[in-house]
Design a protein around this motif. Structure first.
Motif, short mmCIF file in Angstrom:
data_model
loop_
_atom_site.label_atom_id
_atom_site.label_comp_id
_atom_site.label_asym_id
_atom_site.label_seq_id
_atom_site.Cartn_x
_atom_site.Cartn_y
_atom_site.Cartn_z
N THR A 46 21.02 -81.16 31.38
CA THR A 46 22.19 -80.94 30.53
C THR A 46 22.18 -79.65 29.72
O THR A 46 23.17 -79.35 29.06
N HIS A 47 21.11 -78.90 29.72
CA HIS A 47 21.03 -77.71 28.88
C HIS A 47 21.19 -76.44 29.70
O HIS A 47 20.90 -76.40 30.89
N ARG A 48 21.64 -75.37 29.02
CA ARG A 48 21.74 -74.04 29.62
C ARG A 48 21.12 -73.04 28.65
O ARG A 48 21.13 -73.26 27.44
N TRP A 49 20.60 -71.94 29.19
CA TRP A 49 19.89 -70.95 28.38
C TRP A 49 20.40 -69.55 28.64
O TRP A 49 20.79 -69.21 29.75
N CYS A 50 20.32 -68.73 27.59
CA CYS A 50 20.58 -67.30 27.71
C CYS A 50 19.22 -66.63 27.86
O CYS A 50 18.34 -66.82 27.02
N THR A 51 19.05 -65.86 28.92
CA THR A 51 17.76 -65.22 29.15
C THR A 51 17.64 -63.89 28.41
O THR A 51 16.63 -63.21 28.54
N ARG A 52 18.62 -63.55 27.61
CA ARG A 52 18.53 -62.35 26.78
C ARG A 52 17.99 -62.70 25.39
O ARG A 52 17.06 -62.10 24.90
N CYS A 53 18.61 -63.71 24.74
CA CYS A 53 18.21 -64.07 23.37
C CYS A 53 17.56 -65.45 23.31
O CYS A 53 17.13 -65.89 22.25
N TRP A 54 17.54 -66.17 24.42
CA TRP A 54 16.95 -67.51 24.57
C TRP A 54 17.66 -68.58 23.75
O TRP A 54 17.07 -69.58 23.37
N HIS A 55 18.96 -68.37 23.53
CA HIS A 55 19.79 -69.42 22.94
C HIS A 55 19.81 -70.60 23.91
O HIS A 55 19.91 -70.42 25.13
N GLU A 56 19.70 -71.81 23.38
CA GLU A 56 19.73 -73.02 24.22
C GLU A 56 20.98 -73.81 23.87
O GLU A 56 21.19 -74.20 22.73
N GLU A 57 21.83 -74.03 24.87
CA GLU A 57 23.05 -74.80 24.68
C GLU A 57 22.83 -76.20 25.21
O GLU A 57 22.32 -76.39 26.32
N THR A 58 23.20 -77.18 24.41
CA THR A 58 23.05 -78.57 24.82
C THR A 58 24.41 -79.13 25.20
O THR A 58 25.45 -78.64 24.77
N SER A 59 24.40 -80.17 25.99
CA SER A 59 25.62 -80.83 26.43
C SER A 59 25.30 -82.30 26.65
O SER A 59 24.22 -82.65 27.10
N ASP A 60 26.27 -83.15 26.34
CA ASP A 60 26.07 -84.58 26.57
C ASP A 60 26.31 -84.95 28.02
O ASP A 60 25.92 -86.01 28.46
N GLN A 61 26.95 -84.06 28.78
CA GLN A 61 27.29 -84.34 30.17
C GLN A 61 26.39 -83.53 31.09
O GLN A 61 26.16 -82.36 30.84
N PRO A 62 25.91 -84.11 32.18
CA PRO A 62 25.15 -83.32 33.17
C PRO A 62 26.02 -82.20 33.70
O PRO A 62 27.24 -82.33 33.83
N LEU A 63 25.40 -81.08 34.00
CA LEU A 63 26.13 -79.92 34.51
C LEU A 63 26.43 -80.10 35.98
O LEU A 63 25.59 -80.55 36.75
#
Length: 65
Positions: A46-63
């Motif tokens: 469910t998470h996605r990441w930015c490989t520049r600043c390593w921000h981690e985005e969460t989501s309640d739904q599977p991608l």
């Protein structure tokens, strides 16, 4: 490019799901501070990441990728 996949933190990189990360990037993700709050399988689904600043985005739904 899909704007909902842009990093809200730096605005530069595309947020990438686990299966789009390379081995070195996955190792960085495993060491991020937010990793303690979620199981590995939950983050991979469910998470996605930015490989520049390593921000981690969460989501309640599977991608759906």
């Amino acid at each position: 490019m899909n704007s909902d996949r842009r990093c809200p933190n730096c605005g530069e990189e595309t947020l990438r799901p686990w299966d789009e990360l390379g081995d070195d990037e996955r190792e960085v993700v495993r060491r991020l501070p937010d990793s303690a709050g979620y199981t590995t399988s939950e983050r991979q689904a469910t998470h996605r990441w930015c490989t520049r600043c390593w921000h981690e985005e969460t989501s309640d739904q599977p991608l759906l990728v």
